[in-house]
Design a protein around this motif. Structure first.
Motif, mmCIF file in Angstrom:
data_model
loop_
_atom_site.group_PDB
_atom_site.id
_atom_site.type_symbol
_atom_site.label_atom_id
_atom_site.label_comp_id
_atom_site.label_asym_id
_atom_site.label_seq_id
_atom_site.Cartn_x
_atom_site.Cartn_y
_atom_site.Cartn_z
ATOM 1 N N GLY A 7 0.898 -1.213 -0.181
ATOM 2 C CA GLY A 7 -0.154 0.062 0.152
ATOM 3 C C GLY A 7 0.807 1.096 -0.250
ATOM 4 N N TYR A 8 0.314 2.200 -0.445
ATOM 5 C CA TYR A 8 0.905 3.612 -0.692
ATOM 6 C C TYR A 8 1.384 3.800 1.289
ATOM 7 C CZ TYR A 8 1.584 7.955 -2.813
ATOM 8 O OH TYR A 8 2.090 9.292 -3.283
ATOM 9 N N MET A 9 2.670 5.021 0.364
ATOM 10 C CA MET A 9 2.964 5.784 1.201
ATOM 11 C C MET A 9 2.411 6.030 2.692
ATOM 12 S SD MET A 9 6.257 7.920 0.385
ATOM 13 C CE MET A 9 5.611 7.963 -1.652
ATOM 14 N N THR A 31 10.648 -3.765 4.857
ATOM 15 C CA THR A 31 11.547 -4.015 4.118
ATOM 16 C C THR A 31 12.784 -2.365 4.190
ATOM 17 O OG1 THR A 31 10.496 -3.710 2.337
ATOM 18 C CG2 THR A 31 10.177 -5.094 2.312
ATOM 19 N N ASP A 32 11.849 -1.707 4.296
ATOM 20 C CA ASP A 32 12.587 -0.071 4.629
ATOM 21 C C ASP A 32 13.490 -0.405 5.574
ATOM 22 O OD1 ASP A 32 11.204 0.788 2.240
ATOM 23 O OD2 ASP A 32 9.942 1.524 4.005
ATOM 24 N N GLN A 33 12.957 -0.831 6.521
ATOM 25 C CA GLN A 33 14.408 -0.525 7.655
ATOM 26 C C GLN A 33 15.492 -2.100 7.658
ATOM 27 O OE1 GLN A 33 11.592 -1.331 11.490
ATOM 28 N NE2 GLN A 33 13.518 -1.805 12.009
ATOM 29 N N PHE A 46 20.392 7.360 1.361
ATOM 30 C CA PHE A 46 20.739 6.935 0.034
ATOM 31 C C PHE A 46 20.015 7.692 -1.270
ATOM 32 C CE2 PHE A 46 20.103 3.562 -2.995
ATOM 33 C CZ PHE A 46 21.420 2.398 -3.678
ATOM 34 N N PHE A 47 18.934 7.898 -1.226
ATOM 35 C CA PHE A 47 18.137 8.279 -2.744
ATOM 36 C C PHE A 47 18.994 9.930 -3.403
ATOM 37 C CE2 PHE A 47 13.911 7.974 -4.381
ATOM 38 C CZ PHE A 47 13.187 6.807 -3.017
ATOM 39 N N ALA A 48 19.782 10.189 -2.104
ATOM 40 C CA ALA A 48 20.070 11.663 -2.050
ATOM 41 C C ALA A 48 21.398 11.828 -3.001
ATOM 42 C CB ALA A 48 20.474 12.764 -1.185
ATOM 43 N N LEU A 54 18.779 2.764 -8.475
ATOM 44 C CA LEU A 54 19.252 2.009 -7.836
ATOM 45 C C LEU A 54 18.488 1.998 -6.450
ATOM 46 C CD1 LEU A 54 21.880 0.344 -7.797
ATOM 47 C CD2 LEU A 54 23.059 2.135 -6.680
ATOM 48 N N PHE A 55 17.783 2.316 -5.941
ATOM 49 C CA PHE A 55 16.997 1.916 -4.945
ATOM 50 C C PHE A 55 16.340 0.665 -5.124
ATOM 51 C CE2 PHE A 55 13.403 2.413 -2.423
ATOM 52 C CZ PHE A 55 13.386 1.823 -1.102
ATOM 53 N N ARG A 56 15.364 1.128 -6.270
ATOM 54 C CA ARG A 56 14.103 0.271 -6.553
ATOM 55 C C ARG A 56 15.370 -1.262 -7.198
ATOM 56 N NH1 ARG A 56 10.254 2.105 -4.870
ATOM 57 N NH2 ARG A 56 10.477 4.249 -5.114
ATOM 58 N N LYS A 57 16.424 -1.329 -7.905
ATOM 59 C CA LYS A 57 16.986 -2.585 -7.587
ATOM 60 C C LYS A 57 17.668 -3.072 -6.041
ATOM 61 C CE LYS A 57 19.503 -2.308 -11.858
ATOM 62 N NZ LYS A 57 19.813 -0.487 -12.492
ATOM 63 N N THR A 76 5.883 -4.294 2.985
ATOM 64 C CA THR A 76 7.050 -3.523 2.362
ATOM 65 C C THR A 76 6.879 -2.100 2.177
ATOM 66 O OG1 THR A 76 4.495 -3.859 0.346
ATOM 67 C CG2 THR A 76 6.261 -5.394 1.077
ATOM 68 N N GLY A 77 8.029 -1.231 0.993
ATOM 69 C CA GLY A 77 7.818 0.336 0.765
ATOM 70 C C GLY A 77 6.416 0.529 -0.408
ATOM 71 N N GLY A 78 6.226 1.315 -0.282
ATOM 72 C CA GLY A 78 4.667 1.893 -0.681
ATOM 73 C C GLY A 78 5.124 1.272 -2.326
ATOM 74 N N GLY A 79 6.239 1.112 -2.912
ATOM 75 C CA GLY A 79 6.860 1.023 -4.171
ATOM 76 C C GLY A 79 6.942 -0.350 -4.009
ATOM 77 N N LYS A 116 11.411 11.411 6.294
ATOM 78 C CA LYS A 116 12.058 10.097 5.888
ATOM 79 C C LYS A 116 11.542 9.224 4.752
ATOM 80 C CE LYS A 116 9.330 7.655 9.098
ATOM 81 N NZ LYS A 116 8.973 6.106 9.028
ATOM 82 N N ARG A 117 11.045 11.092 3.978
ATOM 83 C CA ARG A 117 10.201 9.934 2.966
ATOM 84 C C ARG A 117 10.399 10.528 1.475
ATOM 85 N NH1 ARG A 117 6.128 8.081 6.720
ATOM 86 N NH2 ARG A 117 5.649 5.713 6.352
ATOM 87 N N PRO A 118 11.704 10.266 0.578
ATOM 88 C CA PRO A 118 12.061 11.511 -0.219
ATOM 89 C C PRO A 118 11.796 11.953 -1.385
ATOM 90 C CG PRO A 118 13.616 9.398 -0.010
ATOM 91 C CD PRO A 118 12.693 9.334 0.724
ATOM 92 N N LEU A 119 10.773 10.947 -1.583
ATOM 93 C CA LEU A 119 9.694 11.443 -2.989
ATOM 94 C C LEU A 119 8.676 12.281 -2.973
ATOM 95 C CD1 LEU A 119 9.009 7.578 -4.303
ATOM 96 C CD2 LEU A 119 10.279 9.215 -4.891
ATOM 97 N N VAL A 120 8.563 12.815 -1.627
ATOM 98 C CA VAL A 120 7.823 13.602 -1.369
ATOM 99 C C VAL A 120 7.758 14.598 0.166
ATOM 100 C CG1 VAL A 120 5.171 12.468 -1.747
ATOM 101 C CG2 VAL A 120 6.080 11.858 0.873
#
Ligand code: S3P
Length: 172
Positions: A7-9, A31-33, A46-48, A54-57, A76-79, A116-120
């Motif tokens: 599900g979503y973030m 999974t994020d932890q 990591f995103f920065a 690479l994060f997705r891999k 799991t993470g939202g993505g 702590k959520r780089p996308l937003v």
């Protein structure tokens, strides 16, 4: 049994996962932890430094690493479910449960948990709502393939876990 919460973030996958695993007497992995522990770097850092691709891999590697774990709840993470064949992998190796929440509720929750959520991280107000609307409509194509969907809007943690436990019980 292996149970994946998707599900979503900000929809509460980690909180629900922890409680559910306690009640089932299962192990719990977020999974994020796990990502942050294993690679010794925070997700925003990591995103920065390395970017989303690479994060997705590496996020996928975490998922594959868990493929032999038994009696486990995996938040799991939202993505996670929306990249590569992660969703197929989760569905073939366990049960997938989608925690479904409205855009407005997600926006309210994420307003206080953006850092702590780089996308937003840099989004708020109308911009945050629009981002969620747009991304959620794409991601629903994946989330909706879950084995079980639970509407968690305005529901207490106890009610959510009870619904999941009831779902699991009738499978037996
Ligand atoms: C992401 C969600 C985050 C984390 C990363 C990317 C996403 O997990 O994996 O920041 O793409 O939705 P949460 O859903 O636990 O916030």
């Amino acid at each position: 049994m292996r149970i994946f919460l998707i599900g979503y973030m900000g929809s509460g996958k980690s909180t629900v996962g922890k409680k559910l695993s306690d009640q089932l007497g299962y192990n719990f992995v977020d999974t994020d932890q796990r990502f942050e522990e294993l690679y010794k770097i925070s997700i925003p850092d990591f995103f920065a430094k390395y970017g989303e691709e690479l994060f997705r891999k590496m996020e996928r590697n975490i998922l594959l690493e868990l493929k032999d774990s038994e009696d486990i709840v995996i938040s799991t993470g939202g993505g996670t479910s929306c990249y590569s064949d992660n969703m197929e992998h989760m569905k073939s190796s366990g049960l997938t449960i989608f925690l479904s929440m409205s855009v407005d509720n997600l926006a309210t929750r994420l307003t206080f948990a953006r850092k702590k959520r780089p996308l937003v991280t840099d989004l708020k107000g109308r911009k945050l709502v629009e981002y969620i609307e747009n991304q959620l409509s794409n991601r629903l194509l994946y989330y909706c393939n879950a084995d079980y969907t639970i509407d968690i809007n305005d529901k207490k943690l106890e009610t959510i876990t009870l619904s999941i436990l009831q779902y699991l019980k009738q499978l037996r």
